[in-house]
Design a protein around this motif. Structure first.
Motif, mmCIF file in Angstrom:
data_model
loop_
_atom_site.group_PDB
_atom_site.id
_atom_site.type_symbol
_atom_site.label_atom_id
_atom_site.label_comp_id
_atom_site.label_asym_id
_atom_site.label_seq_id
_atom_site.Cartn_x
_atom_site.Cartn_y
_atom_site.Cartn_z
ATOM 1 N N GLU A 1 4.615 -4.995 -3.513
ATOM 2 C CA GLU A 1 3.951 -6.035 -2.719
ATOM 3 C C GLU A 1 2.609 -5.524 -2.185
ATOM 4 O O GLU A 1 1.611 -6.250 -2.193
ATOM 5 C CB GLU A 1 4.868 -6.443 -1.574
ATOM 6 N N ALA A 2 2.599 -4.284 -1.733
ATOM 7 C CA ALA A 2 1.362 -3.700 -1.205
ATOM 8 C C ALA A 2 0.296 -3.595 -2.291
ATOM 9 O O ALA A 2 -0.867 -3.941 -2.066
ATOM 10 C CB ALA A 2 1.655 -2.325 -0.614
ATOM 11 N N ARG A 3 0.679 -3.145 -3.465
ATOM 12 C CA ARG A 3 -0.304 -3.005 -4.554
ATOM 13 C C ARG A 3 -0.813 -4.364 -5.018
ATOM 14 O O ARG A 3 -1.995 -4.519 -5.339
ATOM 15 C CB ARG A 3 0.306 -2.225 -5.718
ATOM 16 N N ALA A 4 0.066 -5.365 -5.055
ATOM 17 C CA ALA A 4 -0.352 -6.704 -5.483
ATOM 18 C C ALA A 4 -1.367 -7.297 -4.513
ATOM 19 O O ALA A 4 -2.279 -8.020 -4.920
ATOM 20 C CB ALA A 4 0.866 -7.614 -5.597
ATOM 21 N N LEU A 5 -1.231 -6.986 -3.245
ATOM 22 C CA LEU A 5 -2.120 -7.540 -2.230
ATOM 23 C C LEU A 5 -3.361 -6.684 -2.016
ATOM 24 O O LEU A 5 -4.468 -7.207 -1.878
ATOM 25 C CB LEU A 5 -1.361 -7.666 -0.900
ATOM 26 N N LEU A 6 -3.177 -5.364 -2.000
ATOM 27 C CA LEU A 6 -4.252 -4.460 -1.593
ATOM 28 C C LEU A 6 -4.913 -3.733 -2.755
ATOM 29 O O LEU A 6 -5.792 -2.896 -2.550
ATOM 30 C CB LEU A 6 -3.698 -3.424 -0.601
ATOM 31 N N GLY A 7 -4.493 -4.016 -3.975
ATOM 32 C CA GLY A 7 -5.140 -3.412 -5.134
ATOM 33 C C GLY A 7 -4.726 -1.964 -5.337
ATOM 34 O O GLY A 7 -3.545 -1.671 -5.503
ATOM 35 N N GLU A 8 -5.679 -1.057 -5.269
ATOM 36 C CA GLU A 8 -5.420 0.339 -5.597
ATOM 37 C C GLU A 8 -4.952 1.158 -4.389
ATOM 38 O O GLU A 8 -5.158 2.369 -4.332
ATOM 39 C CB GLU A 8 -6.672 0.970 -6.210
ATOM 40 N N VAL A 9 -4.318 0.515 -3.431
ATOM 41 C CA VAL A 9 -3.789 1.237 -2.275
ATOM 42 C C VAL A 9 -2.763 2.274 -2.739
ATOM 43 O O VAL A 9 -2.018 2.053 -3.695
ATOM 44 C CB VAL A 9 -3.138 0.262 -1.266
ATOM 45 N N ALA A 10 -2.732 3.419 -2.081
ATOM 46 C CA ALA A 10 -1.726 4.428 -2.382
ATOM 47 C C ALA A 10 -0.382 3.988 -1.827
ATOM 48 O O ALA A 10 -0.307 3.398 -0.738
ATOM 49 C CB ALA A 10 -2.132 5.774 -1.787
ATOM 50 N N THR A 11 0.681 4.253 -2.563
ATOM 51 C CA THR A 11 2.024 3.913 -2.107
ATOM 52 C C THR A 11 2.955 5.091 -2.354
ATOM 53 O O THR A 11 2.725 5.900 -3.258
ATOM 54 C CB THR A 11 2.587 2.670 -2.822
ATOM 55 N N VAL A 12 4.010 5.170 -1.556
ATOM 56 C CA VAL A 12 5.068 6.156 -1.760
ATOM 57 C C VAL A 12 6.396 5.421 -1.723
ATOM 58 O O VAL A 12 6.743 4.807 -0.702
ATOM 59 C CB VAL A 12 5.043 7.261 -0.690
ATOM 60 N N GLN A 13 7.132 5.468 -2.814
ATOM 61 C CA GLN A 13 8.453 4.847 -2.880
ATOM 62 C C GLN A 13 9.499 5.890 -2.529
ATOM 63 O O GLN A 13 9.633 6.911 -3.210
ATOM 64 C CB GLN A 13 8.723 4.294 -4.278
ATOM 65 N N VAL A 14 10.246 5.656 -1.456
ATOM 66 C CA VAL A 14 11.244 6.633 -1.009
ATOM 67 C C VAL A 14 12.671 6.209 -1.340
ATOM 68 O O VAL A 14 13.612 6.961 -1.088
ATOM 69 C CB VAL A 14 11.112 6.906 0.507
ATOM 70 N N LYS A 15 12.829 4.997 -1.887
ATOM 71 C CA LYS A 15 14.163 4.546 -2.289
ATOM 72 C C LYS A 15 14.026 3.387 -3.264
ATOM 73 O O LYS A 15 12.971 2.737 -3.341
ATOM 74 C CB LYS A 15 14.993 4.128 -1.074
ATOM 75 N N GLU A 16 15.110 3.129 -3.995
ATOM 76 C CA GLU A 16 15.173 1.974 -4.899
ATOM 77 C C GLU A 16 16.270 1.052 -4.398
ATOM 78 O O GLU A 16 17.445 1.411 -4.411
ATOM 79 C CB GLU A 16 15.466 2.408 -6.331
ATOM 80 N N ALA A 17 15.869 -0.120 -3.947
ATOM 81 C CA ALA A 17 16.842 -1.081 -3.447
ATOM 82 C C ALA A 17 17.616 -1.700 -4.603
ATOM 83 O O ALA A 17 17.036 -2.088 -5.623
ATOM 84 C CB ALA A 17 16.137 -2.163 -2.647
ATOM 85 N N TYR A 18 18.931 -1.794 -4.428
ATOM 86 C CA TYR A 18 19.788 -2.477 -5.396
ATOM 87 C C TYR A 18 20.130 -3.883 -4.917
ATOM 88 O O TYR A 18 20.459 -4.760 -5.708
ATOM 89 C CB TYR A 18 21.079 -1.698 -5.599
ATOM 90 N N SER A 19 20.096 -4.071 -3.596
ATOM 91 C CA SER A 19 20.361 -5.351 -2.974
ATOM 92 C C SER A 19 19.767 -5.304 -1.580
ATOM 93 O O SER A 19 19.094 -4.319 -1.219
ATOM 94 C CB SER A 19 21.870 -5.631 -2.897
ATOM 95 N N ARG A 20 20.019 -6.313 -0.768
ATOM 96 C CA ARG A 20 19.487 -6.321 0.595
ATOM 97 C C ARG A 20 20.092 -5.206 1.448
ATOM 98 O O ARG A 20 19.475 -4.751 2.415
ATOM 99 C CB ARG A 20 19.757 -7.680 1.248
ATOM 100 N N SER A 21 21.278 -4.725 1.066
ATOM 101 C CA SER A 21 21.949 -3.735 1.901
ATOM 102 C C SER A 21 22.496 -2.556 1.106
ATOM 103 O O SER A 21 23.482 -1.931 1.502
ATOM 104 C CB SER A 21 23.085 -4.397 2.691
ATOM 105 N N ALA A 22 21.841 -2.234 -0.009
ATOM 106 C CA ALA A 22 22.225 -1.059 -0.784
ATOM 107 C C ALA A 22 20.999 -0.514 -1.502
ATOM 108 O O ALA A 22 20.158 -1.285 -1.987
ATOM 109 C CB ALA A 22 23.317 -1.403 -1.795
ATOM 110 N N ALA A 23 20.875 0.808 -1.571
ATOM 111 C CA ALA A 23 19.724 1.433 -2.219
ATOM 112 C C ALA A 23 20.063 2.846 -2.648
ATOM 113 O O ALA A 23 20.958 3.491 -2.075
ATOM 114 C CB ALA A 23 18.530 1.455 -1.272
ATOM 115 N N ARG A 24 19.357 3.323 -3.654
ATOM 116 C CA ARG A 24 19.422 4.735 -4.032
ATOM 117 C C ARG A 24 18.271 5.434 -3.331
ATOM 118 O O ARG A 24 17.099 5.127 -3.579
ATOM 119 C CB ARG A 24 19.301 4.894 -5.541
#
Length: 269
Positions: A161-184
């Motif tokens: 969402e940040a990249r789609a809105l802000l273009g080349e903004v740097a991002t750090v993904q710290v987890k992968e959501a599987y659902s609203r209440s579960a993530a790796r």
């Protein structure tokens, strides 16, 4: 260089369920500790990039989640609620960049960790016709003051969402959501390392601020009609539909004030 950090909790590694984020809940103190670790990592990255001043705004729930005695000693802390400008309190033109740490995706996003936009009363929000969540609402406030958002951290949907809105903004993904209440989730040490390195690198190559053209039109779709009825009590608002209320102004500061009033009135419905 002056750096501003807006820190939320839902986008932190290890935080996967709304019950963890609520003051008084069994896992709340643990979630606060996880949040503090990633915030301190961002502060360390900012200092490594040459920041002379770092201000952290505690931006989750009652905004008393970060303990100042455990916060990095180089950082100032904005704590408590209510604040006139909530998640962006204290952010002004004196800052060279903003970092959004522990952020989450907008309401209606799936699969995304604890997706929402400020409150559960909000279904959708549009700014000048562009759908936005907390990332966009707050980045527009920063941009109004000429401050670029250099980094956004969270799950895969928040960073997308940040990249789609802000273009080349740097991002750090710290987890992968599987659902609203579960993530790796990444291991704690690895998540903090990535946030630290991400902040340092982002501040070395920050881009321009997010700009929307005035007048600013904020359109909010509430979950139910009663919430819209309450929000429409605000002077200057316009009710567009049973659940949709809009407010427009030439100053985004005033639009942000209206946004604060909208969702707080809606909460009284």
């Amino acid at each position: 260089m002056n750096v501003y950090i807006s820190a939320d909790m839902e986008g932190i590694s290890g935080v996967v369920h709304g019950a963890q984020t609520e003051p008084g809940a069994r896992e709340y103190d643990r979630a606060c500790a996880l949040m503090l670790g990633e915030v301190n990592a961002a502060v360390e990255g900012a200092l490594a990039a040459g920041a002379a001043r770092v201000v952290v705004n505690d931006s989750h729930w009652n905004m008393r989640n970060l303990r100042i005695e455990e916060l990095h000693p180089a950082a100032e802390l904005i704590s408590g609620s209510p604040k006139p400008f909530s998640m962006v309190q204290g952010l002004d033109a004196s800052f060279d960049a903003a970092l959004f740490v522990g952020y989450h995706a907008m309401s209606g996003t799936s699969p995304a960790s604890i997706d929402h936009t400020y409150t559960d009363a909000i279904h959708h929000v549009w700014l000048n016709g562009r759908e936005v969540g907390e990332i966009g609402i707050n980045a527009a406030f920063a941009g109004f003051h000429g401050v670029p958002v250099a980094l956004v951290t969270g799950d895969q949907m928040a960073t997308a969402e940040a990249r789609a809105l802000l273009g080349e903004v740097a991002t750090v993904q710290v987890k992968e959501a599987y659902s609203r209440s579960a993530a790796r989730c990444l291991p704690v040490a690895e998540a903090r390392r990535l946030v630290r390195e991400g902040a340092r690198a982002a501040l070395a190559q920050r881009r321009g601020p997010l700009r929307f053209d005035a007048p600013y039109a904020l359109k909010v779709e509430f979950v139910n009609t009663g919430q819209a009825e309450m929000a429409a009590l605000m002077p200057g608002s316009e009710r567009l539909d049973h659940r949709v209320v809009q407010y427009s102004h030439t100053s985004y500061v005033e639009v942000y004030r209206a946004w604060r009033v909208f969702y707080n009135l809606a909460g009284a419905a």
